[in-house]
Design a protein around this motif. Structure first.
Motif, PDB file in Angstrom:
ATOM      1  N   UNK A   7      84.243  -0.379 119.869  1.00  0.00           N
ATOM      2  CA  UNK A   7      83.479  -0.098 118.656  1.00  0.00           C
ATOM      3  C   UNK A   7      84.205  -0.515 117.378  1.00  0.00           C
ATOM      4  N   UNK A   8      85.459  -0.880 117.466  1.00  0.00           N
ATOM      5  CA  UNK A   8      86.248  -1.264 116.295  1.00  0.00           C
ATOM      6  C   UNK A   8      85.842  -2.676 115.843  1.00  0.00           C
ATOM      7  N   UNK A   9      85.397  -2.798 114.591  1.00  0.00           N
ATOM      8  CA  UNK A   9      84.956  -4.088 114.071  1.00  0.00           C
ATOM      9  C   UNK A   9      85.953  -4.702 113.081  1.00  0.00           C
ATOM     10  N   UNK A  10      87.096  -4.194 112.949  1.00  0.00           N
ATOM     11  CA  UNK A  10      88.110  -4.739 112.045  1.00  0.00           C
ATOM     12  C   UNK A  10      88.512  -6.125 112.540  1.00  0.00           C
ATOM     13  N   UNK A  11      88.539  -7.117 111.631  1.00  0.00           N
ATOM     14  CA  UNK A  11      88.920  -8.489 111.997  1.00  0.00           C
ATOM     15  C   UNK A  11      87.736  -9.379 112.297  1.00  0.00           C
ATOM     16  N   UNK A  12      86.518  -8.841 112.330  1.00  0.00           N
ATOM     17  CA  UNK A  12      85.348  -9.658 112.633  1.00  0.00           C
ATOM     18  C   UNK A  12      85.082 -10.680 111.519  1.00  0.00           C
ATOM     19  N   UNK A  13      85.365 -10.333 110.281  1.00  0.00           N
ATOM     20  CA  UNK A  13      85.167 -11.252 109.158  1.00  0.00           C
ATOM     21  C   UNK A  13      86.097 -12.449 109.299  1.00  0.00           C
ATOM     22  N   UNK A  20      83.198 -20.769 110.393  1.00  0.00           N
ATOM     23  CA  UNK A  20      82.606 -21.519 109.280  1.00  0.00           C
ATOM     24  C   UNK A  20      83.515 -22.659 108.802  1.00  0.00           C
ATOM     25  N   UNK A  21      84.809 -22.419 108.724  1.00  0.00           N
ATOM     26  CA  UNK A  21      85.756 -23.453 108.303  1.00  0.00           C
ATOM     27  C   UNK A  21      85.778 -24.601 109.308  1.00  0.00           C
ATOM     28  N   UNK A  22      85.766 -24.286 110.589  1.00  0.00           N
ATOM     29  CA  UNK A  22      85.734 -25.338 111.618  1.00  0.00           C
ATOM     30  C   UNK A  22      84.452 -26.165 111.507  1.00  0.00           C
ATOM     31  N   UNK A  23      83.339 -25.521 111.211  1.00  0.00           N
ATOM     32  CA  UNK A  23      82.074 -26.235 111.072  1.00  0.00           C
ATOM     33  C   UNK A  23      82.122 -27.180 109.865  1.00  0.00           C
ATOM     34  N   UNK A  24      82.689 -26.739 108.743  1.00  0.00           N
ATOM     35  CA  UNK A  24      82.808 -27.595 107.559  1.00  0.00           C
ATOM     36  C   UNK A  24      83.730 -28.787 107.800  1.00  0.00           C
ATOM     37  N   UNK A  25      84.816 -28.566 108.493  1.00  0.00           N
ATOM     38  CA  UNK A  25      85.726 -29.671 108.811  1.00  0.00           C
ATOM     39  C   UNK A  25      85.016 -30.684 109.704  1.00  0.00           C
TER      40      UNK A  25
END
Length: 158
Positions: A7-13, A20-25
């Motif tokens: 249930x821990x969502x820390x680090x999902x961002x 997103x960065x890989x997609x832009x590259x």
């Protein structure tokens, strides 16, 4: 402990930003692949045109004749040199070839002379520059008064 971990969502961002960065590259590399061929062709064409211009200038570089009232600076180019230059820039298109030839002749006009009335001297093969006051011709660096010109000038054009 397992339920807390799932249930821990820390680090999902952080994961989202990596994706997103890989997609832009990837998108940038794809655009570069599509555009680079056209840019390379264009830069090659520009380079060839500049090289042709500098070879023309080197081959027919300006030479100064004796500084006297009956001489002017002469580029060393004949009317056929200008025509050949124009044809090299616009092969198969006489109008464009003569346009380029006339522009080159205009740029070589001696001080105080113009090529507004594009003429050439059939005897010497040189272009005829007219003095700004209309009184003299400069033909191959030699100044002749308009009244004493014994030749029959030809129109320099298509």
């Amino acid at each position: 402990m397992n339920a807390t971990f799932l249930n821990d969502e820390a680090g999902a961002v952080t994961v989202d930003w990596v994706v997103l960065t890989a997609a832009l590259v990837g998108l940038g590399l794809a655009v570069m692949g599509v555009v680079s061929g056209g840019i390379e062709d264009l830069s090659t064409d520009v380079s060839a045109a500049l090289e042709d211009e500098s070879k023309f200038s080197e081959q027919f570089g300006g030479m100064t004749l004796a500084s006297a009232s009956n001489t002017t600076v002469f580029s060393g180019r004949t009317a056929s040199d200008y025509v050949a230059y124009g044809q090299s820039l616009a092969p198969g298109n006489n109008d464009a070839a003569y346009y380029h030839a006339q522009q080159a002749a205009i740029s070589d006009a001696p001080d105080g002379y113009n090529f507004d009335n594009p003429l050439s001297d059939p005897d010497s093969g040189n272009v005829i520059y007219t003095s700004n006051d209309g009184q003299n011709y400069s033909i191959g660096g030699n100044v002749v008064s308009v009244d004493s010109y014994a030749g029959s000038a030809n129109y320099f054009g298509a």
